[in-house]
Design a protein around this motif. Structure first.
Motif, PDB file in Angstrom:
ATOM      1  N   LEU A  54      -8.131  -0.393   8.107  1.00 59.22           N
ATOM      2  CA  LEU A  54      -7.686   0.831   9.265  1.00 59.22           C
ATOM      3  C   LEU A  54      -8.186   1.800   9.744  1.00 59.22           C
ATOM      4  O   LEU A  54      -7.992   2.544   8.312  1.00 59.22           O
ATOM      5  N   LEU A  55      -9.201   2.517  10.521  1.00 56.87           N
ATOM      6  CA  LEU A  55      -9.599   4.163  10.683  1.00 56.87           C
ATOM      7  C   LEU A  55      -8.888   4.300  11.732  1.00 56.87           C
ATOM      8  O   LEU A  55      -9.971   3.357  12.768  1.00 56.87           O
ATOM      9  N   ILE A  56      -8.447   5.100  11.480  1.00 58.24           N
ATOM     10  CA  ILE A  56      -7.459   6.541  12.910  1.00 58.24           C
ATOM     11  C   ILE A  56      -7.780   7.922  12.801  1.00 58.24           C
ATOM     12  O   ILE A  56      -7.780   8.226  11.802  1.00 58.24           O
ATOM     13  N   ASP A  57      -8.297   8.360  13.629  1.00 51.97           N
ATOM     14  CA  ASP A  57      -9.083   9.648  13.394  1.00 51.97           C
ATOM     15  C   ASP A  57      -9.360  10.198  12.245  1.00 51.97           C
ATOM     16  O   ASP A  57      -8.589  10.766  11.323  1.00 51.97           O
ATOM     17  N   ALA A  58     -10.520   9.299  11.878  1.00 55.74           N
ATOM     18  CA  ALA A  58     -10.647   9.766  10.527  1.00 55.74           C
ATOM     19  C   ALA A  58     -10.134   9.686   8.902  1.00 55.74           C
ATOM     20  O   ALA A  58     -10.264  10.252   7.751  1.00 55.74           O
ATOM     21  N   VAL A  59      -8.895   8.886   9.191  1.00 52.21           N
ATOM     22  CA  VAL A  59      -7.916   8.593   8.471  1.00 52.21           C
ATOM     23  C   VAL A  59      -8.148   6.900   8.179  1.00 52.21           C
ATOM     24  O   VAL A  59      -7.851   6.703   8.985  1.00 52.21           O
ATOM     25  N   THR A  60      -8.461   6.434   7.014  1.00 50.68           N
ATOM     26  CA  THR A  60      -8.263   5.271   6.305  1.00 50.68           C
ATOM     27  C   THR A  60      -6.485   5.020   6.032  1.00 50.68           C
ATOM     28  O   THR A  60      -6.645   5.511   5.011  1.00 50.68           O
ATOM     29  N   TYR A  61      -6.537   3.529   6.498  1.00 47.92           N
ATOM     30  CA  TYR A  61      -5.459   3.316   6.113  1.00 47.92           C
ATOM     31  C   TYR A  61      -5.485   1.580   5.697  1.00 47.92           C
ATOM     32  O   TYR A  61      -6.812   0.969   6.333  1.00 47.92           O
ATOM     33  N   VAL A  62      -4.335   1.537   4.414  1.00 47.41           N
ATOM     34  CA  VAL A  62      -4.994  -0.296   3.886  1.00 47.41           C
ATOM     35  C   VAL A  62      -3.874  -0.704   4.322  1.00 47.41           C
ATOM     36  O   VAL A  62      -2.446  -0.803   3.333  1.00 47.41           O
ATOM     37  N   VAL A  63      -3.857  -2.004   4.662  1.00 48.41           N
ATOM     38  CA  VAL A  63      -2.876  -3.163   4.679  1.00 48.41           C
ATOM     39  C   VAL A  63      -2.301  -3.329   3.158  1.00 48.41           C
ATOM     40  O   VAL A  63      -2.864  -3.782   2.422  1.00 48.41           O
ATOM     41  N   MET A  64      -0.674  -3.619   2.963  1.00 53.32           N
ATOM     42  CA  MET A  64      -0.121  -3.310   1.981  1.00 53.32           C
ATOM     43  C   MET A  64       0.904  -4.677   2.372  1.00 53.32           C
ATOM     44  O   MET A  64       1.438  -4.432   3.581  1.00 53.32           O
ATOM     45  N   GLY A  65       1.165  -5.467   1.428  1.00 53.23           N
ATOM     46  CA  GLY A  65       1.339  -6.489   1.404  1.00 53.23           C
ATOM     47  C   GLY A  65       1.563  -7.823   2.731  1.00 53.23           C
ATOM     48  O   GLY A  65       0.156  -7.789   3.280  1.00 53.23           O
ATOM     49  N   ALA A  66       1.969  -8.548   2.971  1.00 50.64           N
ATOM     50  CA  ALA A  66       1.941  -9.478   3.948  1.00 50.64           C
ATOM     51  C   ALA A  66       1.931  -9.447   5.265  1.00 50.64           C
ATOM     52  O   ALA A  66       3.150  -9.236   5.645  1.00 50.64           O
ATOM     53  N   PRO A  67       0.198  -9.274   6.220  1.00 48.75           N
ATOM     54  CA  PRO A  67       1.436  -8.766   7.501  1.00 48.75           C
ATOM     55  C   PRO A  67       2.088  -9.987   8.906  1.00 48.75           C
ATOM     56  O   PRO A  67       1.865 -11.321   7.289  1.00 48.75           O
ATOM     57  N   LYS A  68       3.023 -10.127   9.175  1.00 48.88           N
ATOM     58  CA  LYS A  68       3.913 -10.706  10.035  1.00 48.88           C
ATOM     59  C   LYS A  68       3.093 -10.840  11.400  1.00 48.88           C
ATOM     60  O   LYS A  68       3.228  -9.707  12.188  1.00 48.88           O
ATOM     61  N   ARG A  69       3.373 -12.307  11.813  1.00 50.57           N
ATOM     62  CA  ARG A  69       3.233 -11.896  13.104  1.00 50.57           C
ATOM     63  C   ARG A  69       4.278 -13.060  14.125  1.00 50.57           C
ATOM     64  O   ARG A  69       5.585 -13.008  13.464  1.00 50.57           O
ATOM     65  N   ASP A  70       4.460 -11.916  15.032  1.00 51.08           N
ATOM     66  CA  ASP A  70       6.160 -12.656  16.605  1.00 51.08           C
ATOM     67  C   ASP A  70       6.308 -13.847  16.462  1.00 51.08           C
ATOM     68  O   ASP A  70       5.137 -14.655  15.770  1.00 51.08           O
ATOM     69  N   ALA A  71       7.119 -14.288  17.048  1.00 48.62           N
ATOM     70  CA  ALA A  71       7.319 -15.611  17.046  1.00 48.62           C
ATOM     71  C   ALA A  71       6.234 -16.590  18.063  1.00 48.62           C
ATOM     72  O   ALA A  71       6.409 -17.435  17.124  1.00 48.62           O
ATOM     73  N   ARG A  72       6.273 -15.772  19.032  1.00 47.25           N
ATOM     74  CA  ARG A  72       4.633 -16.634  19.402  1.00 47.25           C
ATOM     75  C   ARG A  72       3.548 -16.690  19.345  1.00 47.25           C
ATOM     76  O   ARG A  72       2.670 -16.944  20.165  1.00 47.25           O
ATOM     77  N   ARG A  73       3.197 -15.847  18.008  1.00 45.37           N
ATOM     78  CA  ARG A  73       2.315 -15.929  17.247  1.00 45.37           C
ATOM     79  C   ARG A  73       0.832 -14.795  18.283  1.00 45.37           C
ATOM     80  O   ARG A  73      -0.361 -14.877  17.959  1.00 45.37           O
ATOM     81  N   LEU A  74       1.244 -13.717  18.490  1.00 46.12           N
ATOM     82  CA  LEU A  74       0.445 -13.179  19.481  1.00 46.12           C
ATOM     83  C   LEU A  74       0.202 -11.395  18.779  1.00 46.12           C
ATOM     84  O   LEU A  74      -0.637 -10.968  19.392  1.00 46.12           O
ATOM     85  N   ILE A  75       1.060 -11.264  17.851  1.00 46.55           N
ATOM     86  CA  ILE A  75       1.372 -10.192  17.498  1.00 46.55           C
ATOM     87  C   ILE A  75       1.003  -9.657  16.035  1.00 46.55           C
ATOM     88  O   ILE A  75       2.478 -10.445  15.585  1.00 46.55           O
ATOM     89  N   TRP A  76       0.686  -8.992  15.025  1.00 45.11           N
ATOM     90  CA  TRP A  76       0.612  -8.795  13.899  1.00 45.11           C
ATOM     91  C   TRP A  76       1.798  -7.452  14.241  1.00 45.11           C
ATOM     92  O   TRP A  76       1.327  -6.203  14.452  1.00 45.11           O
ATOM     93  N   THR A  77       2.599  -7.700  13.079  1.00 42.09           N
ATOM     94  CA  THR A  77       3.076  -6.417  12.797  1.00 42.09           C
ATOM     95  C   THR A  77       3.045  -5.886  10.909  1.00 42.09           C
ATOM     96  O   THR A  77       3.190  -7.008  10.467  1.00 42.09           O
ATOM     97  N   PHE A  78       2.265  -5.049  10.592  1.00 41.07           N
ATOM     98  CA  PHE A  78       2.029  -4.508   8.766  1.00 41.07           C
ATOM     99  C   PHE A  78       2.398  -3.141   8.728  1.00 41.07           C
ATOM    100  O   PHE A  78       2.785  -2.140   9.980  1.00 41.07           O
ATOM    101  N   GLU A  79       2.608  -3.179   7.418  1.00 40.04           N
ATOM    102  CA  GLU A  79       2.131  -1.385   6.915  1.00 40.04           C
ATOM    103  C   GLU A  79       1.247  -1.666   6.734  1.00 40.04           C
ATOM    104  O   GLU A  79       0.245  -2.163   5.479  1.00 40.04           O
ATOM    105  N   ALA A  80       1.264  -0.109   6.043  1.00 44.63           N
ATOM    106  CA  ALA A  80      -0.632   0.158   5.856  1.00 44.63           C
ATOM    107  C   ALA A  80       0.419   1.687   4.857  1.00 44.63           C
ATOM    108  O   ALA A  80       0.737   1.933   5.371  1.00 44.63           O
ATOM    109  N   ARG A  81      -0.990   1.713   3.630  1.00 44.68           N
ATOM    110  CA  ARG A  81      -0.920   3.439   2.886  1.00 44.68           C
ATOM    111  C   ARG A  81      -1.966   3.737   3.588  1.00 44.68           C
ATOM    112  O   ARG A  81      -3.484   3.686   3.467  1.00 44.68           O
TER     113      ARG A  81
END
Length: 103
Positions: free
Chosen positions: A73-100
């Protein structure tokens, strides 16, 4: 009838979300909206788990159907790298994830 997809879209059009550029590993960048937050992550250490500050994000699944570790992800000139396995909510509509922050 409730239109959950429209409700999710409205959430990410809100002031809590920010513009970002999402790039899957080996793919093309796509404009998305994400909700950033600072949360607690877990780090395994010496047979136990430590709580450490973490960059957490939420993003609509429709924006990135196959979000995976190593995507960026690139946000305001800062690049974040997704860490681990992203998780979806129970309805499979929203990802929640950690990034460094990429170094």
């Amino acid at each position: 009838m409730i239109d959950l997809a429209a409700d999710v879209s409205a959430i990410f059009d809100d002031v809590l979300a920010v513009d970002a550029s999402y790039t899957p590993v080996g793919g093309q960048a796509v404009a998305v909206r994400v909700i950033p937050s600072q949360g607690d992550g877990e780090m395994e250490f010496n047979g136990g788990a430590l709580r450490v500050p973490a960059n957490m994000f939420q993003m609509p699944v429709a924006s990135a159907v196959s979000l995976a570790e190593g995507d960026t992800l690139l946000i305001d000139a800062v690049t974040y790298v997704v860490m681990g396995a992203p998780k979806r909510d129970a309805r499979r509509l929203i990802w929640t994830f950690e990034a460094r922050v990429s170094s």
